[in-house]
Scaffold this motif. Sequence first.
Motif, PDB file in Angstrom:
ATOM      1  N   SER A 123      -4.794   9.208   4.284  1.00 51.66           N
ATOM      2  CA  SER A 123      -3.859   9.667   3.230  1.00 51.66           C
ATOM      3  C   SER A 123      -4.356  11.080   3.105  1.00 51.66           C
ATOM      4  CB  SER A 123      -4.124   8.971   1.977  1.00 51.66           C
ATOM      5  OG  SER A 123      -3.897   7.329   2.155  1.00 51.66           O
ATOM      6  N   GLN A 144      -5.525   4.036   2.687  1.00 54.31           N
ATOM      7  CA  GLN A 144      -4.277   4.161   1.839  1.00 54.31           C
ATOM      8  C   GLN A 144      -4.821   4.118   0.448  1.00 54.31           C
ATOM      9  OE1 GLN A 144      -2.038   0.640   3.464  1.00 54.31           O
ATOM     10  NE2 GLN A 144      -0.755   2.217   4.707  1.00 54.31           N
ATOM     11  N   GLY A 146      -4.172   3.683  -3.149  1.00 54.40           N
ATOM     12  CA  GLY A 146      -3.465   2.703  -4.096  1.00 54.40           C
ATOM     13  C   GLY A 146      -3.376   3.306  -5.532  1.00 54.40           C
ATOM     14  N   ARG A 147      -3.754   2.513  -6.665  1.00 49.69           N
ATOM     15  CA  ARG A 147      -3.680   2.886  -8.094  1.00 49.69           C
ATOM     16  C   ARG A 147      -4.751   4.186  -8.147  1.00 49.69           C
ATOM     17  NH1 ARG A 147      -2.832   0.252 -13.054  1.00 49.69           N
ATOM     18  NH2 ARG A 147      -2.380  -1.795 -11.877  1.00 49.69           N
ATOM     19  N   THR A 148      -4.303   5.077  -9.039  1.00 51.89           N
ATOM     20  CA  THR A 148      -4.980   6.242  -9.242  1.00 51.89           C
ATOM     21  C   THR A 148      -5.139   6.311 -11.059  1.00 51.89           C
ATOM     22  OG1 THR A 148      -3.095   7.765  -9.364  1.00 51.89           O
ATOM     23  CG2 THR A 148      -4.140   7.358  -7.351  1.00 51.89           C
ATOM     24  N   ARG A 163      -7.719   1.609   0.221  1.00 49.41           N
ATOM     25  CA  ARG A 163      -7.888   0.503   1.065  1.00 49.41           C
ATOM     26  C   ARG A 163      -7.956   1.115   2.663  1.00 49.41           C
ATOM     27  NH1 ARG A 163      -6.215  -4.608   1.365  1.00 49.41           N
ATOM     28  NH2 ARG A 163      -5.112  -4.616  -0.890  1.00 49.41           N
ATOM     29  N   VAL A 168     -11.122  -2.722  -0.020  1.00 51.95           N
ATOM     30  CA  VAL A 168     -10.749  -1.971  -1.118  1.00 51.95           C
ATOM     31  C   VAL A 168     -11.829  -1.375  -1.960  1.00 51.95           C
ATOM     32  CG1 VAL A 168      -9.093  -1.622  -2.878  1.00 51.95           C
ATOM     33  CG2 VAL A 168      -8.588  -3.111  -1.041  1.00 51.95           C
ATOM     34  N   THR A 170     -12.997   1.731  -4.907  1.00 51.56           N
ATOM     35  CA  THR A 170     -12.574   2.737  -5.564  1.00 51.56           C
ATOM     36  C   THR A 170     -13.490   3.934  -5.483  1.00 51.56           C
ATOM     37  OG1 THR A 170     -12.002   1.283  -7.356  1.00 51.56           O
ATOM     38  CG2 THR A 170     -12.410   3.639  -8.049  1.00 51.56           C
TER      39      THR A 170
END
Length: 612
Positions: A123, A144, A146-148, A163, A168, A170
């Motif tokens: 990404s 990839q 996801g939530r930020t 991910r 997954v 952080t």
Amino acid sequence: MLTDGPARVSFRFTLAADAAVCLTTGRKGGLLPEYWSFGAPSPERRVLPLAESTSTQPLPTEDGRLLLLRSTGTGRQQILLADPPTGRVAESIVVEGRGLRLLPTPEPGTVALAVGAHGANRSTLYRVAERPLRLEPLAELPGQVGRTCWLDPDGRLLAAGLRSGGDVRTVVVDLAGGAHRQLFDSAGPAQALLLAAPRSGLLLVVARTPRGPRLGWTTVDRADSVCFPDRLNSVNGTVLPLALDPAGRRVALRAVNGARSRLLIHDLDTDTLATAPLEEGAIHPVAGWGRAGLLVPCSTREHPPEVAVLSPDATELTSRAGRRRARHCRVERFDGPGGEFDAVCQGDWRTGRAVAVALHGGPEAAWDLGFDPVLQQLAALGVAVVAPNQRGSTGYGAAHSAAIHGAWGGPDLADIRSLAATLTAGRPGAPGGLLAYGTSYGAYLALLAAAADPQLWSRCAVVAPFLSAARLYPQASPAVRALIDRLGGRTDLADATGPRDLWTLAPRIRARLLVVHGADDRIVPVDQARQLRRRLLDAGHCEKTDLTYLEVPGAGHSALDDPAGAEASRLLIDFLARPSHPEPTAGHPHTAPRPAVRRPIDRRRAHQGGGR
């Protein structure tokens, strides 16, 4: 779409929660950006004269402007920067590729961030700069995004769920140099960051523990020391954290129990819960919390979505736009072969002049008490609506939702057949049969029901149907194929009903049919509807009597929501709510006179008429 008020989708808030934007239906249909400002005693709203679609991503900027990210349908995306007071577009650019997402940023001088995916394992984070409007690469990430969440108030440290493969994790991205590091110790419980309060450093996380997934809180400087409050983890239902207050001591939660949802406020210091003062309805999965208070988009069955404003301590509802006269709406329980299940009902199905059974898509979905423009319009025209959450629906526990795994059209169809028998028996002497309405998986299920018990159904309107999971699979997108595989959709069922394949079962259908499909549907390709039409015609249905087939040019999976779908929406409502010809008798499905088929929509006329 003909409604009692505008439908609204795609709510986004500024980080300061002083403004919001959504997409709303215009008076002539179509979707338009609607900008909300919360600085005054009551929210101020402006609708911008910019024609959008459901694929448009709107984002309010921190300096009071509006970004729009559009799909051009040609493998490119367009970014526009608009001024809400004037409705004018100041700048726009077209960029290559699909899959960009807009992210808000508190960094002064930066309009927003954007994240783009390059396959499954890479990404790119971009700065959206202006004068001229452009994308500037900031960081490359191995996975990839996801939530930020922002970890600081200046827009330098961005936490992102990443991910890669099946894992997954952080990470924290330092946008000053593009470097990233893992936030949580890999030796600790596997954690995902949900919310952050940049000024206090508090983080709300979910972690896998020996007691199962649990919500907890920690801080940026002690990220591996997590507190798991007991009351926070004892809420009944499916819980989604929505927002942290600016001080980072209270969290707003949406708790869903079947068709019902509640807004809860949890105090992290005292581990206490309170229920926020919202009327019964549906709460959207997004919120903002700032100096103006707690901002929560929500709707009721009678009232379209809007932003409710609660006081800064979330104890008082301070603003909600005008109410509409409530119609008879409730949740009823019906007996089924596998036990009781819920249905959201509008009007009295026992005495109404007609009853429409509405089947949700998904199949991993459920009806709630929120606003639906089609169902609201049917109810306003005197058609009682019964919207069941049969087996396979979410929100009722794992066993209920997993009942159709490996059995599409099995337990769920059995529940619908039982419901249809109950509704028919409860309306002795009522003229005509039941009406069926469904989209996507709900369209598939509606057609199965009309084939399984043809004597019970008089009309069936479906949007984006498919013949079977097995026939859809070769034409479906990778995401849809993954869903079919995960839920065992291609498993054959052997019972008296026959294979759950509409190519086989469609000739049994006696009801009048309306089939609507978006010509550019990438989820359920339009060829599925074309095959269904061909099969129905071969079986004796006639487009001048009992079959209306309509493709919406340029529309995707949500054909009724597309700017070109206004005529399709009107046709669907007329078909279900205003029958003007005798219905066929049970033994002779094709003998009664029928209205002529509508011609395919003219693209220019459709875009002049707008959308929903």
